[in-house]
Design a protein around this motif. Structure first.
Motif, short mmCIF file in Angstrom:
data_model
loop_
_atom_site.label_atom_id
_atom_site.label_comp_id
_atom_site.label_asym_id
_atom_site.label_seq_id
_atom_site.Cartn_x
_atom_site.Cartn_y
_atom_site.Cartn_z
N GLU A 145 179.93 28.50 78.84
CA GLU A 145 180.40 29.61 79.50
C GLU A 145 181.74 29.89 78.78
O GLU A 145 182.40 29.38 78.23
CB GLU A 145 180.90 29.04 80.85
N ILE A 146 181.81 31.46 78.97
CA ILE A 146 183.14 31.95 78.31
C ILE A 146 183.97 32.54 79.49
O ILE A 146 183.48 33.21 80.33
CB ILE A 146 182.87 33.04 77.25
N ASP A 147 185.18 32.24 79.41
CA ASP A 147 185.95 32.57 80.74
C ASP A 147 186.29 33.88 80.90
O ASP A 147 186.10 34.54 81.79
CB ASP A 147 187.26 31.63 80.81
N ILE A 148 186.77 34.71 79.71
CA ILE A 148 186.91 35.94 79.72
C ILE A 148 186.56 36.74 78.40
O ILE A 148 186.81 36.12 77.20
CB ILE A 148 188.39 36.20 79.93
N ILE A 149 186.00 37.64 78.52
CA ILE A 149 185.52 38.47 77.24
C ILE A 149 186.05 39.92 77.54
O ILE A 149 186.36 40.50 78.56
CB ILE A 149 184.07 38.83 77.20
N ALA A 150 186.96 40.10 76.45
CA ALA A 150 187.61 41.38 76.47
C ALA A 150 187.82 42.18 75.20
O ALA A 150 187.39 41.64 74.18
CB ALA A 150 189.17 41.14 76.90
N MET A 151 188.08 43.43 75.21
CA MET A 151 188.26 44.26 73.96
C MET A 151 189.67 44.54 73.81
O MET A 151 190.53 44.85 74.80
CB MET A 151 187.55 45.52 73.81
N GLU A 152 190.11 44.28 72.49
CA GLU A 152 191.62 44.80 72.16
C GLU A 152 191.47 45.74 70.87
O GLU A 152 191.01 45.22 69.83
CB GLU A 152 192.52 43.68 71.80
N GLY A 153 191.17 47.13 71.21
CA GLY A 153 191.23 48.12 70.22
C GLY A 153 189.74 47.60 69.95
O GLY A 153 188.71 47.85 70.78
N LYS A 154 189.19 47.71 68.54
CA LYS A 154 187.66 47.19 68.22
C LYS A 154 187.47 45.64 68.11
O LYS A 154 186.52 45.51 67.35
CB LYS A 154 187.76 48.02 66.79
N VAL A 155 188.39 44.86 68.32
CA VAL A 155 188.20 43.49 68.48
C VAL A 155 187.67 42.92 69.61
O VAL A 155 188.14 43.22 70.68
CB VAL A 155 189.66 42.76 68.08
N LEU A 156 186.58 42.28 69.58
CA LEU A 156 186.10 41.51 70.63
C LEU A 156 186.52 40.13 70.91
O LEU A 156 186.50 39.34 70.25
CB LEU A 156 184.40 41.33 70.55
N VAL A 157 187.13 40.11 72.05
CA VAL A 157 187.99 38.95 72.16
C VAL A 157 187.52 37.88 73.34
O VAL A 157 187.12 38.17 74.37
CB VAL A 157 189.67 39.17 72.54
N PHE A 158 187.38 36.64 72.70
CA PHE A 158 186.69 35.45 73.78
C PHE A 158 187.64 34.60 74.05
O PHE A 158 188.33 34.14 73.13
CB PHE A 158 185.37 34.79 72.87
N VAL A 159 188.05 34.48 75.31
CA VAL A 159 189.24 33.87 75.74
C VAL A 159 188.84 32.80 76.60
O VAL A 159 188.29 32.63 77.75
CB VAL A 159 190.24 34.87 76.60
N GLU A 160 189.42 31.58 76.13
CA GLU A 160 189.28 30.17 76.66
C GLU A 160 190.75 30.02 77.67
O GLU A 160 191.65 30.24 77.28
CB GLU A 160 189.23 29.01 75.89
#
Length: 124
Positions: free
Chosen positions: A41-56
């Motif tokens: 599981e991935i807690d949060i998936i977000a975009m910052e500009g053109k970067v795909l950010v996977f957040v634990e």
């Protein structure tokens, strides 16, 4: 009135809500929360500009003798998050995006009030 103690699950959900709100306030677009597949599981998936950010997200309450929340993201957990992120990227055809792995650590008091939030970009 006595302070209520949060369960581990409630504390984790609170930490994820606080982390998502923090990220949104800082210009991130939340694309998913608690995304699961067979690898984890991935807690949060977000975009910052053109970067795909996977957040634990790691949340602790009160003073801990076990170190900081971010210190609990060990090598095994990092590998699991990276493998799950690969599934997400493949599943949604996002190979053109640059991935990044962040950790948000949330520290609350025993009643669930935010004490400190740290966002570590490129944590692993």
């Amino acid at each position: 009135m006595s302070e209520s103690i949060l369960t581990r699950k409630q504390l984790g959900e609170l930490g994820e809500r606080l982390a998502a709100a923090y990220l949104e306030q800082n210009g991130y677009q939340i694309h998913g929360r608690n995304w699961r597949c067979r690898t984890g599981e991935i807690d949060i998936i977000a975009m910052e500009g053109k970067v795909l950010v996977f957040v634990e997200v790691r949340t602790r309450s009160g003073r801990s003798t076990f170190g900081t929340p971010q210190e609990s993201v060990n090598y095994k957990k990092q590998l699991q998050v990276m493998e799950t992120a690969q599934w997400y990227i493949h599943r949604f055809q996002l190979q053109s995006l640059q991935p990044r792995f962040d950790v948000v650590s949330v520290l609350t008091d025993k009643a669930g009030q935010l004490v400190k939030l740290d966002h570590i970009q490129n944590a692993f």
